[in-house]
Design an enzyme around this catalytic site. Structure first.
Site, PDB file in Angstrom:
ATOM      1  N   SER A 268      -3.752 -65.840 -35.459  1.00 46.72           N
ATOM      2  CA  SER A 268      -3.383 -64.528 -36.094  1.00 46.72           C
ATOM      3  C   SER A 268      -2.748 -64.584 -37.470  1.00 46.72           C
ATOM      4  CB  SER A 268      -2.249 -63.953 -35.191  1.00 46.72           C
ATOM      5  OG  SER A 268      -2.326 -62.587 -35.504  1.00 46.72           O
ATOM      6  N   LYS A 272      -4.849 -66.776 -40.588  1.00 48.14           N
ATOM      7  CA  LYS A 272      -5.124 -66.601 -42.132  1.00 48.14           C
ATOM      8  C   LYS A 272      -4.568 -67.761 -42.731  1.00 48.14           C
ATOM      9  CE  LYS A 272      -2.901 -61.844 -41.167  1.00 48.14           C
ATOM     10  NZ  LYS A 272      -4.077 -61.113 -40.416  1.00 48.14           N
ATOM     11  N   TRP A 359      -8.176 -54.102 -34.080  1.00 41.04           N
ATOM     12  CA  TRP A 359      -7.283 -54.056 -35.323  1.00 41.04           C
ATOM     13  C   TRP A 359      -7.541 -55.133 -36.217  1.00 41.04           C
ATOM     14  CZ3 TRP A 359      -4.079 -51.572 -37.916  1.00 41.04           C
ATOM     15  CH2 TRP A 359      -2.927 -52.297 -38.548  1.00 41.04           C
ATOM     16  N   HIS A 409      -6.442 -60.157 -28.741  1.00 45.00           N
ATOM     17  CA  HIS A 409      -6.038 -60.757 -29.843  1.00 45.00           C
ATOM     18  C   HIS A 409      -5.299 -62.205 -29.335  1.00 45.00           C
ATOM     19  CE1 HIS A 409      -4.492 -60.859 -34.047  1.00 45.00           C
ATOM     20  NE2 HIS A 409      -3.473 -61.111 -33.530  1.00 45.00           N
TER      21      HIS A 409
HETATM   22  C1  GCU Z   1       0.209 -58.105 -36.881  1.00 47.39           C
HETATM   23  C2  GCU Z   1      -0.442 -57.922 -38.498  1.00 47.39           C
HETATM   24  C3  GCU Z   1      -1.662 -58.835 -38.420  1.00 47.39           C
HETATM   25  C4  GCU Z   1      -1.373 -60.254 -37.851  1.00 47.39           C
HETATM   26  C5  GCU Z   1      -0.615 -60.172 -36.603  1.00 47.39           C
HETATM   27  C6  GCU Z   1      -0.148 -61.507 -36.072  1.00 47.39           C
HETATM   28  O1  GCU Z   1      -0.608 -57.434 -36.048  1.00 47.39           O
HETATM   29  O2  GCU Z   1      -0.764 -56.763 -38.659  1.00 47.39           O
HETATM   30  O3  GCU Z   1      -2.312 -58.911 -39.611  1.00 47.39           O
HETATM   31  O4  GCU Z   1      -2.339 -60.955 -37.654  1.00 47.39           O
HETATM   32  O5  GCU Z   1       0.316 -59.512 -36.748  1.00 47.39           O
HETATM   33  O6  GCU Z   1       0.126 -62.365 -36.837  1.00 47.39           O
HETATM   34  O7  GCU Z   1       0.283 -61.521 -35.098  1.00 47.39           O
END
Ligand code: GCU
Length: 427
Positions: A268, A272, A359, A409
């Site tokens: 997540s 990134k 998302w 996710h």
């Molecule tokens: C939120 C955010 C995402 C991210 C996520 C996470 O949902 O909007 O961009 O990837 O948190 O890190 O769990």
């Protein structure tokens, strides 16, 4: 034929609306679209077009001119520039090989300090397969919790957790199942060392975390009089990724680890982080990015799921301040996330997504990977050769690979063997 001309028709995704008139959801007051037909009709800048408008057609021009140019664009506009390795950095290897996990592993622990006073540091734990005889390839996970909460091993130093209410770091004494690194036994069995550190050791993940982390510490070195980083200076994602580079600095000093075979993984926001760390640091041999989504591998231009507008509203500390200035005009931007993936070429990168994780716009990650593929080709490697996507759970295992699991996710146990197969193939 110019590579961009080859790619762009495939990127012409049908669209009806310039504006989302009936959002499928609203997050932080900002509409969210989950209707493919409204995702936008856009063109992507070509990573293989030079500043003079001419195509880049040979690896030397890519490596010497275009890659640094693109890196500079993404750095300045999205994640921010990071400082070099600190001169004061030191490694305290306080646990040099203790048997762990019923003898299946040997555990090492190292504290990496970044300043002379030892106030800025990260704790690293490394498990080597018990039978490893040196130069072991390693999977480094940047994780959510302190090392002692990520593994079931009472010998691990108690790390730190961020207490959001009290706005301070505290001993990480309590933890639930969240953040546990469960793939360790499988990775060890397959001959990999596994290393872990807590991202919050670098900077707590909080809009106010800045005051307590490495970015704040470096203010003052050339930034006198500033109370926060400049517009093009590092955000927290770049800072967390900088921590990965410092761990690789350590690996380079440890004869038991093969620093030329380092895979990095994170989920997540940490997906990134590993993408950007891998883009910047060419010592990273393999990136396994789990559900990196918006601000990671999925395209800023695509009007689907989370958008840059949501990111800078909810997590402004993650990015360079300048990133916010591109919100609403993503289509004018001189880069998109396919540039970031192309910076990893010819090294290996696997994008792992989830079918119900709308998302994160998993299809946007696939399109970005397809658009980065000509750079892998230029460097003699394969990327996303087949369009459209493969069936769920069937990975594409080229240098630039893609896996969409059946589910949401996160990283699921079914993904682990795919990650390790990908490492076997490319490390
Ligand atoms: C939120 C955010 C995402 C991210 C996520 C996470 O949902 O909007 O961009 O990837 O948190 O890190 O769990």
């Amino acid at each position: 034929m110019n590579a961009a001309l080859f790619v762009l028709p495939l990127l012409a995704i049908p669209a009806l609306a310039q504006i989302i008139d009936s959002p499928d959801e609203v997050v932080a007051g900002i509409p969210v679209n989950y209707t493919e037909a409204k995702a936008g009709w856009f063109e992507l800048p070509d990573p293989l077009t030079g500043s003079d408008g001419k195509p880049v057609t040979d690896p030397a021009t890519w490596n010497e001119v275009q890659r640094p140019r693109i890196l500079g664009i993404v750095e300045a506009n999205q994640y921010g520039r990071v400082p070099p390795r600190p001169e004061a950095m030191a490694f305290d290897a306080f646990d040099e090989g203790t048997p762990a996990f019923d003898g299946s592993a040997r555990r090492k622990q190292v504290t990496i300090t970044f300043d002379k006073a030892g106030e800025q540091f990260l704790d690293l734990v490394v498990y080597l397969p018990a039978e490893s005889e040196g130069d072991c390839p390693v999977l480094l996970n940047i994780g959510w919790v302190a090392n002692n909460l990520a593994v079931d091993d009472p010998g691990v130093k108690v790390g730190r957790s961020w207490n959001k209410e009290a706005q301070r770091r505290e001993p990480a004494t309590e933890g639930g199942p969240f953040g546990k690194l469960r793939m360790i036994p499988l990775a060890l069995e397959r001959g990999y060392a596994v290393a872990h550190f807590n991202y919050a050791d670098i900077e707590p993940d909080d809009v106010n975390g800045f005051a307590h982390g490495i970015r704040h510490h470096f203010l003052g070195e050339g930034q006198e009089g500033q109370s926060k980083p400049g517009a093009e200076d590092w955000g927290a994602i770049a800072a967390w990724g900088w921590g990965i580079s410092r761990v690789i600095d350590y690996f380079e000093t440890d004869a038991e680890i093969d620093a030329s075979r380092v895979a990095i993984t994170g989920v997540s926001r940490l997906g990134k982080t590993v993408i950007w760390a891998g883009a910047r640091d060419e010592r990273v041999a393999c990136v396994l990015a789990s559900v990196s989504g918006s601000g990671g591998a999925s395209l800023n231009r695509r009007r689907y799921g989370e958008r840059p507008a949501h990111l800078v509203e909810r997590f402004p500390h993650w990015f360079a301040a300048k990133f916010a200035s591109w919100v609403g005009r993503e289509e004018e931007a001189p880069w998109d996330s396919h540039f970031i993936l192309s910076l990893i070429a010819p090294r290996a990168v696997l994008l792992q997504t989830g079918s119900t994780d709308k998302w994160s716009d998993p299809y946007g990650e696939f399109v970005a990977a397809r658009a980065a593929t000509p750079v892998f080709h230029l460097l003699g490697r394969k990327g996303i050769e087949d369009f459209p996507q493969p069936p769920l759970g069937e990975p594409m295992m080229n240098r630039l690979g893609y896996l969409m699991h059946d589910g949401g996710h996160g990283m699921i146990p079914d993904d682990w063997p795919v990650f390790l197969d990908f490492m076997d193939k490319h490390l």
